[in-house]
Write an enzyme that holds these catalytic residues in place. Structure first.
Site, mmCIF file in Angstrom:
data_model
loop_
_atom_site.group_PDB
_atom_site.id
_atom_site.type_symbol
_atom_site.label_atom_id
_atom_site.label_comp_id
_atom_site.label_asym_id
_atom_site.label_seq_id
_atom_site.Cartn_x
_atom_site.Cartn_y
_atom_site.Cartn_z
ATOM 1 N N SER A 64 0.850 -1.198 0.000
ATOM 2 C CA SER A 64 0.000 0.000 0.000
ATOM 3 C C SER A 64 0.881 1.242 0.000
ATOM 4 C CB SER A 64 -0.852 -0.003 1.271
ATOM 5 O OG SER A 64 -1.420 1.263 1.480
ATOM 6 N N TYR A 88 -0.943 -0.998 10.488
ATOM 7 C CA TYR A 88 -1.286 -1.313 9.106
ATOM 8 C C TYR A 88 -0.156 -0.886 8.170
ATOM 9 C CZ TYR A 88 -3.632 -1.055 4.566
ATOM 10 O OH TYR A 88 -3.947 -1.195 3.240
#
Ligand SMILES: NC(=O)c1ccc[n+]([C@@H]2O[C@H](COP(=O)([O-])OP(=O)(O)OC[C@H]3O[C@@H](n4cnc5c(N)ncnc54)[C@H](OP(=O)(O)O)[C@@H]3O)[C@@H](O)[C@H]2O)c1
Length: 320
Positions: A191, A204
């Protein structure tokens, strides 16, 4: 040395530095055009990698879109996810649309290493050409400081298992045969949150940075075996995870994203997946410094934007 001579040398040095910087920008622009524009017409022939593609987290969002796109490009697909009914529905949808074969494996990736025996058995006799490590989870709906994450021990275990253990174990299962056959493609959904520090979703972002580094090292380790390991670092894609913001010039639909990202295979082993997301990364990397990004004003604005998105989504759900 005379003063005028000294000036001449300084001028020359300045000119060289300027030309270097300019050439660097032109080079990234050309690379961007090659990866995202040229690749639409001159696609890498993915079929050379084998007959089956495996996608984790394949019943929704980006994973589902990758599975469908790969089936459209001639692959039979193995879908792995948590919910059986969704797996059956997506498998049927893909078969009807593309006439390719599908297999489903129901698995909760928050489990430990022991859950992978089932996958190993199911994939044993199949010619796996492509693995898409897509499954991932976050705690987006609780944008909060690390020690205040609710039920923190469980969250840590779940995120580590789902985002990291899954990628490592799945890779471990498919790699030996890819090495034997001297071909294979592994796509890891990292990401943009893993490319620079992301306060308030720290766990995350950190797992995504791990995924990116794992992919980049592995790509070098195995490229002489004909295996590509691609790290994909998207910005915002409209899915369940991001609470379905409407698609626009910055936010992609998962179908558009998967199609464009698959086109970059063979062109780039580390990509934001599509032109718009590449452009966003370019701005973050070149125009906004990390000091600014991590300043209190930026954190405050980011936090407000995030809370607003969450509130709007909750309101939207109540209305329904
Ligand atoms: N969306 C974005 O903007 C964005 C941006 C950057 C990176 N990414 C990355 O892209 C990947 C896909 O994201 P997404 O937005 O498409 O997610 P999503 O819409 O939430 O879909 C997640 C998929 O994974 C499955 N899944 C979730 N937890 C699971 C578990 N514990 N065990 C098995 N399957 C599980 C879900 O299946 P069930 O429905 O059965 O649970 C679903 O099929 C993630 O790795 C994410 O970090 C997304």
């Amino acid at each position: 040395m005379e003063e005028s001579q000294c000036h001449q040398w300084l001028n020359l040095l300045g000119l060289l530095a300027l030309s270097y910087l300019l050439l660097k920008q032109v080079w990234s622009l050309l690379a961007g055009c090659k990866n995202h524009i040229l690749s639409r017409w001159w696609r890498t022939n993915l079929k050379k990698y084998g007959g089956w593609a495996v996608v984790t987290g394949a019943t929704d969002g980006i994973g589902k879109a990758y599975a469908l796109e790969l089936a459209k490009r001639g692959f039979d697909v193995i879908l792995i996810s948590r919910t059986l009914e969704k797996l059956e529905k997506v498998a049927k949808e893909i078969e009807n649309l593309t006439r390719r074969k599908t297999k489903i494996i129901q698995l909760d990736f928050t489990g430990g290493a022991e859950i992978y025996t089932k996958v190993e058995k199911a994939l044993k006799d199949l010619d796996i050409g492509i693995l898409v490590n897509n499954v991932g989870m976050t705690y987006f709906n609780e944008v909060t400081r690390f020690h205040e994450v609710p039920d923190i021990n469980k969250r840590i275990e779940n995120i580590m298992n789902c985002n990291l253990q899954s990628m490592i174990q799945m890779t471990k299962i498919v790699l030996p045969k890819m090495v034997q056959r001297k071909k294979g493609l592994i796509i890891n959904l990292s990401s943009a949150a893993g490319a620079r520090p992301y306060p308030m979703i720290t766990m995350y972002g950190a797992t995504k940075a791990f995924m990116d580094f794992f992919s980049r090292s592995l790509n070098v380790e195995y490229r002489s075996d004909g295996i590509i390991v691609q790290s994909v670092l998207p910005h915002l894609v409209s899915t369940n995870m991001t609470r379905h913001p409407s698609a626009n010039i910055l936010v992609k639909t998962s179908d558009d994203f998967a199609r464009e990202a698959l086109n970059t295979v063979g062109y780039s082993h580390r990509t934001n997946g599509c032109l718009s997301h590449c452009f966003q990364s370019y701005i973050l990397d070149h125009l906004l410094t990390e000091t600014f990004m991590n300043s209190w004003i930026c954190l405050f604005l980011g936090g407000c934007a995030m809370s607003l998105i969450v509130k709007i989504t909750k309101l939207g759900k109540k209305d329904k």
